[in-house]
Scaffold this motif. Sequence first.
Motif, PDB file in Angstrom:
ATOM      1  N   LEU A 101       0.828  -1.207   0.000  1.00 50.30           N
ATOM      2  CA  LEU A 101       0.000   0.000   0.000  1.00 50.30           C
ATOM      3  C   LEU A 101       0.864   1.260   0.000  1.00 50.30           C
ATOM      4  O   LEU A 101       0.520   2.261  -0.636  1.00 50.30           O
ATOM      5  CB  LEU A 101      -0.930  -0.003   1.210  1.00 50.30           C
ATOM      6  CG  LEU A 101      -2.149  -0.929   1.116  1.00 50.30           C
ATOM      7  CD1 LEU A 101      -2.867  -1.010   2.450  1.00 50.30           C
ATOM      8  CD2 LEU A 101      -3.107  -0.447   0.025  1.00 50.30           C
ATOM      9  N   ILE A 161       1.923   2.308  -3.560  1.00 50.67           N
ATOM     10  CA  ILE A 161       0.858   2.387  -4.549  1.00 50.67           C
ATOM     11  C   ILE A 161       1.185   3.394  -5.655  1.00 50.67           C
ATOM     12  O   ILE A 161       0.748   3.261  -6.795  1.00 50.67           O
ATOM     13  CB  ILE A 161      -0.489   2.738  -3.868  1.00 50.67           C
ATOM     14  CG1 ILE A 161      -1.670   2.578  -4.842  1.00 50.67           C
ATOM     15  CG2 ILE A 161      -0.453   4.123  -3.278  1.00 50.67           C
ATOM     16  CD1 ILE A 161      -1.974   1.166  -5.204  1.00 50.67           C
ATOM     17  N   THR A 200      -0.557  -2.800  -7.703  1.00 50.63           N
ATOM     18  CA  THR A 200      -1.165  -3.063  -6.404  1.00 50.63           C
ATOM     19  C   THR A 200      -2.655  -2.732  -6.447  1.00 50.63           C
ATOM     20  O   THR A 200      -3.039  -1.653  -6.891  1.00 50.63           O
ATOM     21  CB  THR A 200      -0.499  -2.219  -5.300  1.00 50.63           C
ATOM     22  OG1 THR A 200       0.891  -2.557  -5.223  1.00 50.63           O
ATOM     23  CG2 THR A 200      -1.145  -2.474  -3.946  1.00 50.63           C
ATOM     24  N   VAL A 226      -5.508  -1.563  -4.484  1.00 50.53           N
ATOM     25  CA  VAL A 226      -5.669  -0.877  -3.198  1.00 50.53           C
ATOM     26  C   VAL A 226      -6.863  -1.412  -2.415  1.00 50.53           C
ATOM     27  O   VAL A 226      -6.814  -1.515  -1.181  1.00 50.53           O
ATOM     28  CB  VAL A 226      -5.789   0.655  -3.412  1.00 50.53           C
ATOM     29  CG1 VAL A 226      -7.034   1.001  -4.202  1.00 50.53           C
ATOM     30  CG2 VAL A 226      -5.753   1.386  -2.078  1.00 50.53           C
ATOM     31  N   THR A 271      -6.358  -3.238   1.144  1.00 48.90           N
ATOM     32  CA  THR A 271      -6.986  -2.636   2.324  1.00 48.90           C
ATOM     33  C   THR A 271      -7.878  -3.645   3.040  1.00 48.90           C
ATOM     34  O   THR A 271      -7.870  -3.751   4.271  1.00 48.90           O
ATOM     35  CB  THR A 271      -7.810  -1.401   1.920  1.00 48.90           C
ATOM     36  OG1 THR A 271      -6.959  -0.453   1.274  1.00 48.90           O
ATOM     37  CG2 THR A 271      -8.446  -0.755   3.144  1.00 48.90           C
TER      38      THR A 271
END
Length: 238
Positions: free
Chosen positions: A29, A32, A199, A201, A205
Amino acid sequence: MYTIQGMIRKSINNTFTQWERLGYVANNLANINTNAYKPVRFEQMLDEDGYLRGAIRTDHSQGSIKITSNPYDVAIDGQGFIPVVSPSGEVQYTRDGGFKQGKDGYLVTNDDWIVGEGIKIPTNCYKFEIKPNGDVVAFDSSQANEKYLGNIPLVRFANPEGLEQADMNRFAVTADAGEPVLVKDHKCFKQHNIEISNTNVYTSTSEMLRLNASMLASTQMLKVIDDMYNKAINIREG
C-alpha cells in the motif's frame, strides 16, 4: 495431545506469521504510487501440526500504463526488464522507466544507475526519441536526420518470481530466476509513458483489515492461554 506450552508456542508462531504478512501488505500500500512497483504476496499455509507457514510471491503482472509529458519516461508494454548498472558496476533489473539525464549526459535511473550499456544524450539536441524496439535517436533540428545514440535492452527470465527484490524498485538475479535472455525485434517500449503499480488498493486494504481482526483474536487467545498457565502454576504450588 496439546499441552499449554505447546498452545503458547503455536499461538506465538501464528501471530508472528500474521504480523509478517501484515508488513508486506502495508509495504504494498505504501508503494501504490511507485512506478511499476510489483506487490509481494505473503501466502499463509496451515501445516498439519496447526502451525502457520508463509511463502513469499511477487506479482509480476503488467501494471496500467499512464501517458506523461516527460520524454525520459518509458514504459514496458509486456514482459521483461531493463538492465541497469550501478556506479560500481553491479547489474540489476527494473521495470521503472522514470529515467533522467545524468550529470555526464547519460540516461540513468532516479538514483543514477546507468541504463543498459550507456546511452549519452546530447544536451543541446533539438529532441530525442525512444523507439518501440529501444533504439534511442537524437535530432539536431526539426529538419535534421536522426542520429543513433544506442539501444535500451529488454531482457526476460524463465522464472521472474525467482528474482530477489532489491533497493529502489530493482531486482537482483538469483539461481531460481535463471539467466537473463535478451529480447530482439520487439516493440515493447513506449516513450512518454510510465507503468504504474499493479497493487490493488481495495484488495490490500480489505486484507489489512482482516489481518488486523485476526491478530486481535490471536492476541486475545494468547491472553486466555497465559491466564490458564498462571492458574495451573498456582494450583501446583498450592
